[in-house]
Design a protein around this motif. Structure first.
Motif, mmCIF file in Angstrom:
data_model
loop_
_atom_site.group_PDB
_atom_site.id
_atom_site.type_symbol
_atom_site.label_atom_id
_atom_site.label_comp_id
_atom_site.label_asym_id
_atom_site.label_seq_id
_atom_site.Cartn_x
_atom_site.Cartn_y
_atom_site.Cartn_z
ATOM 1 N N LEU A 35 0.832 -1.212 0.000
ATOM 2 C CA LEU A 35 0.000 0.000 0.000
ATOM 3 C C LEU A 35 0.867 1.262 0.000
ATOM 4 O O LEU A 35 0.382 2.356 -0.268
ATOM 5 N N HIS A 36 2.154 1.095 0.320
ATOM 6 C CA HIS A 36 3.039 2.264 0.405
ATOM 7 C C HIS A 36 3.071 3.030 -0.923
ATOM 8 O O HIS A 36 3.272 4.229 -0.939
ATOM 9 N N MET A 37 2.855 2.298 -2.037
ATOM 10 C CA MET A 37 2.983 2.961 -3.342
ATOM 11 C C MET A 37 2.015 4.127 -3.437
ATOM 12 O O MET A 37 2.383 5.221 -3.846
ATOM 13 N N HIS A 46 8.495 9.036 -7.057
ATOM 14 C CA HIS A 46 8.754 7.588 -7.091
ATOM 15 C C HIS A 46 8.051 6.933 -5.906
ATOM 16 O O HIS A 46 7.491 7.625 -5.064
ATOM 17 N N THR A 47 8.146 5.600 -5.847
ATOM 18 C CA THR A 47 7.385 4.916 -4.781
ATOM 19 C C THR A 47 8.253 4.571 -3.563
ATOM 20 O O THR A 47 7.750 4.066 -2.578
ATOM 21 N N TYR A 48 9.548 4.829 -3.645
ATOM 22 C CA TYR A 48 10.402 4.328 -2.563
ATOM 23 C C TYR A 48 10.462 5.266 -1.356
ATOM 24 O O TYR A 48 10.161 6.452 -1.444
ATOM 25 N N GLY A 61 14.402 10.019 -0.888
ATOM 26 C CA GLY A 61 15.711 9.386 -1.082
ATOM 27 C C GLY A 61 16.681 9.785 0.015
ATOM 28 O O GLY A 61 16.702 10.932 0.470
ATOM 29 N N SER A 62 17.506 8.811 0.434
ATOM 30 C CA SER A 62 18.386 9.045 1.584
ATOM 31 C C SER A 62 19.449 10.115 1.305
ATOM 32 O O SER A 62 19.726 10.961 2.161
ATOM 33 N N SER A 63 20.032 10.103 0.106
ATOM 34 C CA SER A 63 21.079 11.106 -0.184
ATOM 35 C C SER A 63 20.470 12.500 -0.295
ATOM 36 O O SER A 63 21.060 13.484 0.174
ATOM 37 N N THR A 149 11.017 -8.204 -7.561
ATOM 38 C CA THR A 149 11.700 -6.913 -7.653
ATOM 39 C C THR A 149 13.154 -7.007 -7.198
ATOM 40 O O THR A 149 14.048 -6.457 -7.833
ATOM 41 N N TYR A 150 13.373 -7.699 -6.077
ATOM 42 C CA TYR A 150 14.690 -7.596 -5.440
ATOM 43 C C TYR A 150 15.538 -8.862 -5.474
ATOM 44 O O TYR A 150 16.741 -8.792 -5.256
ATOM 45 N N VAL A 151 14.918 -10.025 -5.653
ATOM 46 C CA VAL A 151 15.722 -11.255 -5.623
ATOM 47 C C VAL A 151 16.001 -11.743 -7.045
ATOM 48 O O VAL A 151 17.139 -11.986 -7.421
HETATM 49 N N1 LIG Z 1 18.108 5.392 -3.666
HETATM 50 C C1 LIG Z 1 17.095 5.275 -2.652
HETATM 51 C C2 LIG Z 1 16.729 3.810 -2.491
HETATM 52 C C3 LIG Z 1 15.611 3.599 -1.485
HETATM 53 C C4 LIG Z 1 15.016 2.204 -1.578
HETATM 54 O O1 LIG Z 1 15.487 1.353 -2.343
HETATM 55 N N2 LIG Z 1 13.981 1.965 -0.769
HETATM 56 C C5 LIG Z 1 13.295 0.684 -0.790
HETATM 57 C C6 LIG Z 1 13.314 0.085 0.602
HETATM 58 S S1 LIG Z 1 14.929 -0.507 0.999
HETATM 59 C C7 LIG Z 1 11.822 0.928 -1.152
HETATM 60 O O2 LIG Z 1 11.216 1.846 -0.651
HETATM 61 N N3 LIG Z 1 11.268 0.068 -2.006
HETATM 62 C C8 LIG Z 1 9.875 0.121 -2.410
HETATM 63 C C9 LIG Z 1 9.644 0.805 -3.716
HETATM 64 O O3 LIG Z 1 10.600 1.161 -4.439
HETATM 65 O O4 LIG Z 1 8.457 0.996 -4.041
HETATM 66 C C10 LIG Z 1 17.602 5.879 -1.333
HETATM 67 O O5 LIG Z 1 18.830 6.011 -1.182
HETATM 68 O O6 LIG Z 1 16.787 6.261 -0.487
#
Ligand SMILES: N[C@@H](CCC(=O)N[C@@H](CS)C(=O)NCC(=O)O)C(=O)O
Length: 250
Positions: A35-37, A46-48, A61-63, A149-151
């Motif tokens: 649901l985070h998206m 973006h969704t992250y 984004g962290s940076s 997505t990740y594996v």
């Molecule tokens: N480049 C981003 C990467 C962040 C990232 O990969 N977040 C992941 C969790 S570890 C995420 O939210 N994934 C879900 C998505 O992309 O929808 C940062 O440095 O913040």
């Protein structure tokens, strides 16, 4: 100020650490994966996560969050002073976020997705019981999505392991004659690299309550890494620099 996060994410830890280091008060808000998206896209392109919400400002984004707090609070700088050092620092951060951060995520998910209770704890431990139940109900779908997505495949996991080992080896060599990755001071490169490795090392100052690792292969991998010189360095970075807001010298 609010930080939208997945609590166990090393990118979220990086953002939390930067905020704490600067003495900035914020509320960490764990959001539901899947649901985070929708939640995140209300604010950001973006969704992250991590995503920082500061009144009308949205920083994803962290940076980018480090860039933002560096401007907002000039005390306790995380950027090195010189232009050349800054360039090198940003490049190291970018490269290690990928080579350590993405690869360790792939390796850990490849084993730990098989343990629903463990993964539920990682994502939802700050949430109430009903949200934890919702997580468990949707876990089969979510697990599939995370896997894709990740594996991806076991061949890619092997490649990720290799890239991770090479990056750690480079760090070990770099840290042989020095206390910090660049110059004589703690910078965002140290903070980023230590955050990327924090899940493996789990220093006591890390705010996330890690549970016993349920998977023997992963446990062995964690145990082997504990005696590594780079692990000692991560523990030192946490001990010396993972200040909470209340601990900051004013
Ligand atoms: N480049 C981003 C990467 C962040 C990232 O990969 N977040 C992941 C969790 S570890 C995420 O939210 N994934 C879900 C998505 O992309 O929808 C940062 O440095 O913040």
């Amino acid at each position: 100020m609010k930080l939208l996060e997945f609590p166990h994410s090393h990118y979220c830890e990086k953002a939390r650490w930067a905020l704490d280091y600067k003495g900035i008060t914020f509320e960490a808000v764990a959001i539901m994966p899947g649901l985070h998206m929708r939640t995140v896209r209300k604010y950001a392109p973006h969704t992250y996560v991590p995503v920082l919400l500061d009144n009308n400002e949205v920083v994803q984004g962290s940076s980018e969050i480090i860039n933002y707090v560096e401007q907002k609070q000039v005390l306790f700088p995380l950027n090195p002073a010189g232009a050349d050092e800054l360039r090198e620092c940003l490049e190291l951060e970018r490269s290690m976020d990928k080579r350590l951060g993405e690869n360790i995520r792939q390796v850990l998910y490849s084993r730990l997705l098989a343990y629903p209770d463990f993964i539920r704890h990682c994502f939802t431990h700050p949430m109430n019981r009903s949200r934890q139940i919702v997580f468990s109900l949707f876990y089969p779908i979510l697990r599939n999505k995370i896997y894709k997505t990740y594996v991806v495949s076991s061949a890619q996991v092997e490649q990720a392991k290799h890239e991770f080992d090479v990056a750690v080896c480079e760090l070990e060599n770099r840290l042989k004659q020095r206390q910090y990755l660049l110059g004589e001071q703690f910078t965002r490169a140290d903070l980023s690299v230590a955050s990327m490795l924090s899940l493996l090392v789990m220093p006591p100052e890390h705010p996330f309550p890690w549970q016993e690792i349920p998977d023997q292969q992963t446990k062995t991998f964690f145990e082997t890494f504990q005696d590594h010189p780079v692990s000692d360095w991560v523990r030192k970075m946490y001990r010396d620099h993972r200040l909470r807001e209340t601990e900051h010298p004013s």
